[in-house]
Write an enzyme that holds these catalytic residues in place. Structure first.
Site, short mmCIF file in Angstrom:
data_model
loop_
_atom_site.label_atom_id
_atom_site.label_comp_id
_atom_site.label_asym_id
_atom_site.label_seq_id
_atom_site.Cartn_x
_atom_site.Cartn_y
_atom_site.Cartn_z
N CYS A 1 0.78 -1.24 0.00
CA CYS A 1 0.00 0.00 0.00
C CYS A 1 0.82 1.29 0.00
O CYS A 1 0.52 2.18 -0.80
CB CYS A 1 -1.06 0.01 1.09
N ARG B 1 7.11 -11.25 5.22
CA ARG B 1 6.82 -10.95 6.62
C ARG B 1 7.53 -11.99 7.46
O ARG B 1 7.45 -13.18 7.17
CB ARG B 1 5.30 -11.03 6.88
N GLN C 1 0.59 -11.39 -3.06
CA GLN C 1 -0.84 -11.13 -2.91
C GLN C 1 -1.46 -10.74 -4.25
O GLN C 1 -0.79 -10.14 -5.09
CB GLN C 1 -1.06 -9.95 -1.95
N ASP D 1 -3.14 -8.20 -4.79
CA ASP D 1 -3.43 -6.99 -4.01
C ASP D 1 -3.92 -5.87 -4.92
O ASP D 1 -3.51 -5.79 -6.08
CB ASP D 1 -2.13 -6.55 -3.32
N HIS E 1 -5.46 -1.53 -4.52
CA HIS E 1 -5.95 -0.42 -3.71
C HIS E 1 -6.82 0.46 -4.58
O HIS E 1 -6.42 0.83 -5.68
CB HIS E 1 -4.79 0.36 -3.11
N LYS F 1 -12.20 -3.91 8.50
CA LYS F 1 -12.17 -4.73 7.30
C LYS F 1 -13.28 -5.78 7.26
O LYS F 1 -13.79 -6.20 8.29
CB LYS F 1 -10.81 -5.41 7.14
N HIS G 1 -8.33 -1.17 0.60
CA HIS G 1 -7.37 -2.26 0.39
C HIS G 1 -8.21 -3.50 0.10
O HIS G 1 -9.17 -3.74 0.83
CB HIS G 1 -6.55 -2.56 1.63
#
Length: 637
Positions: free
Chosen positions: A334, A363, A381, A383, A385, A465, A511
RNA sequence: GCUGCCGUAGCUCAGUCGGUAGAGCACUCCCUUGGUAAGGGAGAGGUCGAUGGUUCGAAUCCAUUCGGCAGCACCA
């Protein structure tokens, strides 16, 4: 007079206070025998507890779902009694019923062994046979504390001390064994029956806090009858057979090794699945108006400080440096996406801006948390945004939910639950901002017609979320998708756009991910399909194999034709019998075996054999190619 | 990370009381050319997770350590 209203609406009057058992017997002798507990105005009570007021009552028997919970809770108590009989000096703590079973946490210096479990289980059966009456007693608080301290049960005494003063202290007695417990319980130990089994022993922290002492937890499973127990144990075996770590090895998809703990070595076959999944996702996102980007792996700690990750997650980030700079491997995409958003001036006309990245993140998960593909340290991911205005949150949420459902449906996942996670203890942003974000997300879910269950305190540090949970082929739930409303990061990282009014405004950032991570989702797919991927996902889609070496040339022609059509094909011309080769490729879970012998070579045909069936379909090569191509089409293309 | 259990051939596993390691499958070669879930034979393959200790001698006993598994804690 006490008036008891039964579930069918009828009312029975009793002279004075009456127990559930008496009511059950009053209804019928058989119900009196079958009764296990009783619901009194919605709360489950012990059968013998006296009802001294008018109430709505329903009798619980073994047929009721809630009876299982009761049964399992009793199993926990009986196990605790068995343990204390066998191992004097062991302290009891807590022992609830859980999904499929129960556990009890004990404080004992010496660990329990697997042999101990057998002994404990045998003793439990013995206690069941003793048919001990289970009696509820209301105790005085100080007396209760004194009692449990007196017999060396420090944990029980601590629990009572921490109970609010208004709480009634109840102790349940079975034989001469007593336990502090809120209840309710079955009327006697024999009602548990014998359909239970102790399954494992493990360490667990007192009160779930890693700072506290480690207790020994014994898990068990308990059911209403032997059939249910057998079914459950069978399901566990099935899950073990599907374990993606086992299938990943058998099918030669990937491996792990100690030099890269928590990171996947994808083999050609596994990578074929991965690439197919990525192509699929890329197409779906592009069609849904997303723009794909790519951002750096190593980013200066300065940016993580600004974003708040440094304060909240530094311990879980991989940190390195160059010259005098501290760099961190990105744990999320992000902040980088915001940097792209900030390039140039954005107008309200650019919103909603949907920025996607198959972002490789790292991570530093605790070593004990790693678990095959399901929990890794390096993952990618799906992912994205969405930068938008407040007004656009609803329509973007709805569009996202539709996309997510449609994606899951392509894998055959139709049962989806949604959890709503609100503000966690450690968070960035003021309470006002959180109020706004939670409100906005609630409105958006309502507008999208989505039912959610609350998941308090589990939000991200920057916003609330939605968590999307799908159910797999053998009934297990997996949390994959997420949608998060974030007012915090755009503010901290100073993103803005020019509004209709000509002034600068902060965008909201949504997100979102559908698969979660490719690694984990592939793990879920492997287990869901038990390795038998649908044709479009299968690593090897077709094996062309020969009956005798006469067919070798033709087999290569067939394979080349299929490959040209975009299929993933292998050729097997080994000097082995066809039985042997069919067996082997079936074990490898190849969806289609194309057998070519003399006949097929002469006639320009192939004999197709599908995984799991033994029928063969003889087709002209061109027809077979057209057919397989159609079947192997990636959905949404 | 914590607690417990487990580490023997590529895989699945056996190995008694401490006496220097075995099976099946897979692999290589030979025979076999066989029409839809295991044709036959031969061969190769191991510092018994690592390190240290006890012992005349350790896969086996002890300690340390690394890794795996289960659960707990964690999961932006």
């Amino acid at each position: 007079m006490v008036a008891i209203t039964l579930p069918d609406g009828s009312v029975r009057s009793f002279e004075g206070p009456v127990s559930g058992l008496e009511i059950a017997k009053n209804i019928s002798t058989s119900l009196g025998k079958a009764a296990l507990a009783v619901f009194v105005d919605g709360d489950m009570w012990d059968l013998t507890r006296v009802i001294d007021r008018d109430a709505k009552v329903s009798i619980v028997t073994a047929k009721d779902e809630s009876a299982l919970e009761l049964l399992r809770h009793d199993a926990a108590h009986i196990m605790a009694q068995a343990v204390q009989e066998l191992y004097p000096g062991t302290q009891v703590t807590i022992g609830p019923s859980i999904e499929n079973g129960f556990y009890y946490d004990f404080a004992r210096d010496e660990p329990f062994s697997t042999d101990d479990l057998e002994k404990i289980e045998a003793r439990m059966r013995d206690i069941v046979d003793r048919k001990l009456e289970i009696v509820r007693e209301v105790w005085d608080r100080t007396e209760a504390i004194a009692h449990f301290e007196g017999i060396g049960e420090k944990y029980k005494a601590e629990i009572i001390r921490d109970l609010p003063g208004t709480e009634t202290i109840t102790v349940y007695r079975q034989g001469d064994w007593k336990d502090l417990c809120r209840g309710p319980h079955l009327p006697s130990t024999d009602k548990l029956g014998k359909a239970f089994k102790l399954t494992k022993v493990a360490g667990a922290y007192w009160r779930g806090d890693a700072k506290n002492a480690v207790l020994q937890r014994i898990y068990g499973t308990a059911w209403a009858n032997q059939k249910q127990l057998d079914d459950y144990l069978h399901m566990l075996e099935e899950a073990e057979k599907r374990d993606h770590r086992r299938l990943g090895k058998e099918m030669d998809l990937f491996h792990f090794q100690l030099e890269a703990q928590g990171a996947v070595f994808w083999h050609p076959k596994g990578w074929a699945v991965y690439r197919t999944l990525r192509t699929y996702m890329r197409n779906r996102l592009e069609a849904a108006g997303y723009l794909e980007v790519n951002t750096p792996q190593l980013v200066d700690s300065h940016l993580w400080e600004l974003s708040g990750h440094w304060a909240n997650y530094r311990d879980n980030m991989f940190v390195t440096g160059s010259e005098d700079k501290t760099l961190a491997v990105k744990p999320m995409n992000c902040p980088c996406h915001i940097q792209i958003f900030k390039q140039g001036i954005k107008s309200y006309r650019d919103l909603p801006l949907r920025m996607a990245e198959f972002g490789a993140c790292h991570r530093n998960e605790a070593s004990g948390a790693l678990h095959g593909l399901m929990r890794v340290r390096a993952f990618t991911q799906d992912d994205a945004h969405i930068f938008c205005t407040d007004d656009q949150i609803e329509s973007e949420t709805k569009a996202f939910c539709d996309l997510l459902r449609s994606v899951y449906a392509d894998f055959g996942f139709s049962e989806i639950k949604v959890k709503f996670s609100d503000r966690p203890e450690n968070r960035a942003g003021s309470d006002d901002v959180w109020d706004r974000a939670e409100e906005a997300l609630k409105r958006a879910t309502a507008a999208a017609g989505i039912e959610t269950s609350p998941n308090p305190g589990e939000g991200a540090f920057y916003g609330p979320k939605l968590e999307f949970v799908l159910r797999d082929a053998i009934g297990r739930d997996w949390q994959c998708g997420t949608l998060q409303v974030d007012y915090v990061l755009p503010d901290r990282l100073d993103a803005d756009y020019v509004g209709e009014d000509g002034n600068r405004h902060r965008p909201v950032m949504l997100h979102r991910a559908i698969l979660g991570s490719f690694e984990r989702f592939i793990g879920i797919l492997i287990e869901n399909f038990a390795g038998k991927f649908p044709l479009w996902l299968a690593p090897t889609q077709v094996v062309v194999t020969t009956i005798t070496s006469d067919g070798d040339d033709y087999a290569h022609t067939v394979a080349a034709t299929l490959r040209k059509a975009g299929l993933r094909v292998e050729v097997d011309t080994r000097n082995e019998k066809i039985n042997y080769k069919v067996r082997e490729h079936s074990h490898k879970k190849v969806p289609v075996i194309a057998v070519v012998g003399k006949r097929e070579a002469e006639e320009g045909k192939v004999a197709l054999r599908r995984l799991g069936g033994d029928a063969q379909e003889v087709l002209a090569l061109t027809d077979a190619v057209a057919k397989l191509m159609e079947e192997a089409k990636v959905p949404g293309l």
